[in-house]
Design a protein around this motif. Structure first.
Motif, mmCIF file in Angstrom:
data_model
loop_
_atom_site.group_PDB
_atom_site.id
_atom_site.type_symbol
_atom_site.label_atom_id
_atom_site.label_comp_id
_atom_site.label_asym_id
_atom_site.label_seq_id
_atom_site.Cartn_x
_atom_site.Cartn_y
_atom_site.Cartn_z
ATOM 1 N N LYS A 257 -13.571 -4.243 4.028
ATOM 2 C CA LYS A 257 -13.016 -4.942 5.084
ATOM 3 C C LYS A 257 -12.257 -6.278 4.897
ATOM 4 C CE LYS A 257 -14.842 -2.625 9.253
ATOM 5 N NZ LYS A 257 -15.636 -2.550 10.382
ATOM 6 N N GLY A 258 -11.225 -6.686 5.175
ATOM 7 C CA GLY A 258 -10.764 -7.792 5.050
ATOM 8 C C GLY A 258 -9.915 -7.888 3.572
ATOM 9 N N ARG A 259 -10.321 -7.117 2.623
ATOM 10 C CA ARG A 259 -9.773 -7.237 1.329
ATOM 11 C C ARG A 259 -8.990 -6.051 0.919
ATOM 12 N NH1 ARG A 259 -13.456 -6.477 -2.912
ATOM 13 N NH2 ARG A 259 -14.456 -5.051 -1.788
ATOM 14 N N PHE A 260 -9.198 -4.758 1.419
ATOM 15 C CA PHE A 260 -8.357 -3.739 1.321
ATOM 16 C C PHE A 260 -7.569 -3.214 2.351
ATOM 17 C CE2 PHE A 260 -11.093 -1.481 -2.175
ATOM 18 C CZ PHE A 260 -11.278 -2.585 -2.715
ATOM 19 N N THR A 261 -6.338 -2.967 2.278
ATOM 20 C CA THR A 261 -5.525 -2.485 3.340
ATOM 21 C C THR A 261 -4.661 -0.902 2.989
ATOM 22 O OG1 THR A 261 -4.742 -4.588 3.769
ATOM 23 C CG2 THR A 261 -3.351 -3.006 4.511
ATOM 24 N N ILE A 262 -5.058 -0.035 3.842
ATOM 25 C CA ILE A 262 -4.577 1.428 3.771
ATOM 26 C C ILE A 262 -3.099 1.410 4.426
ATOM 27 C CG2 ILE A 262 -5.866 2.249 5.564
ATOM 28 C CD1 ILE A 262 -5.913 5.015 3.951
ATOM 29 N N SER A 263 -2.209 1.989 3.932
ATOM 30 C CA SER A 263 -0.998 2.150 4.709
ATOM 31 C C SER A 263 -0.091 3.392 4.429
ATOM 32 C CB SER A 263 0.279 1.040 4.545
ATOM 33 O OG SER A 263 0.348 1.019 3.141
ATOM 34 N N ARG A 264 0.676 4.020 4.949
ATOM 35 C CA ARG A 264 1.296 5.188 4.658
ATOM 36 C C ARG A 264 2.907 5.224 5.092
ATOM 37 N NH1 ARG A 264 -1.227 9.693 8.230
ATOM 38 N NH2 ARG A 264 0.484 10.875 7.324
ATOM 39 N N ASP A 265 3.644 5.923 4.027
ATOM 40 C CA ASP A 265 5.172 6.005 4.017
ATOM 41 C C ASP A 265 5.330 7.497 4.347
ATOM 42 O OD1 ASP A 265 7.892 5.905 4.003
ATOM 43 O OD2 ASP A 265 7.783 4.308 2.627
#
Length: 114
Positions: A64-72
């Motif tokens: 948490k606070g270091r990784f970011t998940i996203s989708r396209d």
């Protein structure tokens, strides 16, 4: 035929960044929940981050606070942006796409070391 193909792994120094990608084919991507897991040597596979088809995200406390998940959805791709990386982030990272049943990629190796 369903395929999930991870890319972007490699060697990074502590404190550095990497972005993983997972490209999907053979599924109606937009309806799937997506997850990133990792498995370190000698350890069980653990859930790192997830994103629902509506875009709601969740993270393991360790990232948490270091990784970011996203989708396209247009590119049928899920991403994992990893910052401030630590040696304990070293693992094979797998993406997973699931609705009722799920599919796994084959993984990409991330090594955090000086």
């Amino acid at each position: 035929q369903v395929q999930l193909v991870e890319s972007g792994g490699g060697l990074v120094q502590p404190g550095g960044s990497l972005r993983l990608s997972c490209a999907a084919s053979g599924i109606t991507f937009s309806i799937y929940g997506l997850r990133w897991y990792r498995q370190a040597p000698g350890k069980q596979r653990e859930l790192v981050a997830s994103i629902t088809n509506g875009g709601t995200t969740n993270y393991a406390d360790s990232v948490k606070g270091r990784f970011t998940i996203s989708r396209d959805n247009a590119k049928r791709t899920v991403y994992l942006e990893m910052n401030s990386m630590k040696p304990e982030d070293t693992a094979v990272y797998y993406c997973y796409a699931g609705v009722v049943s799920g599919y796994w990629g084959k993984g990409t190796l991330v090594t955090v070391s000086s």
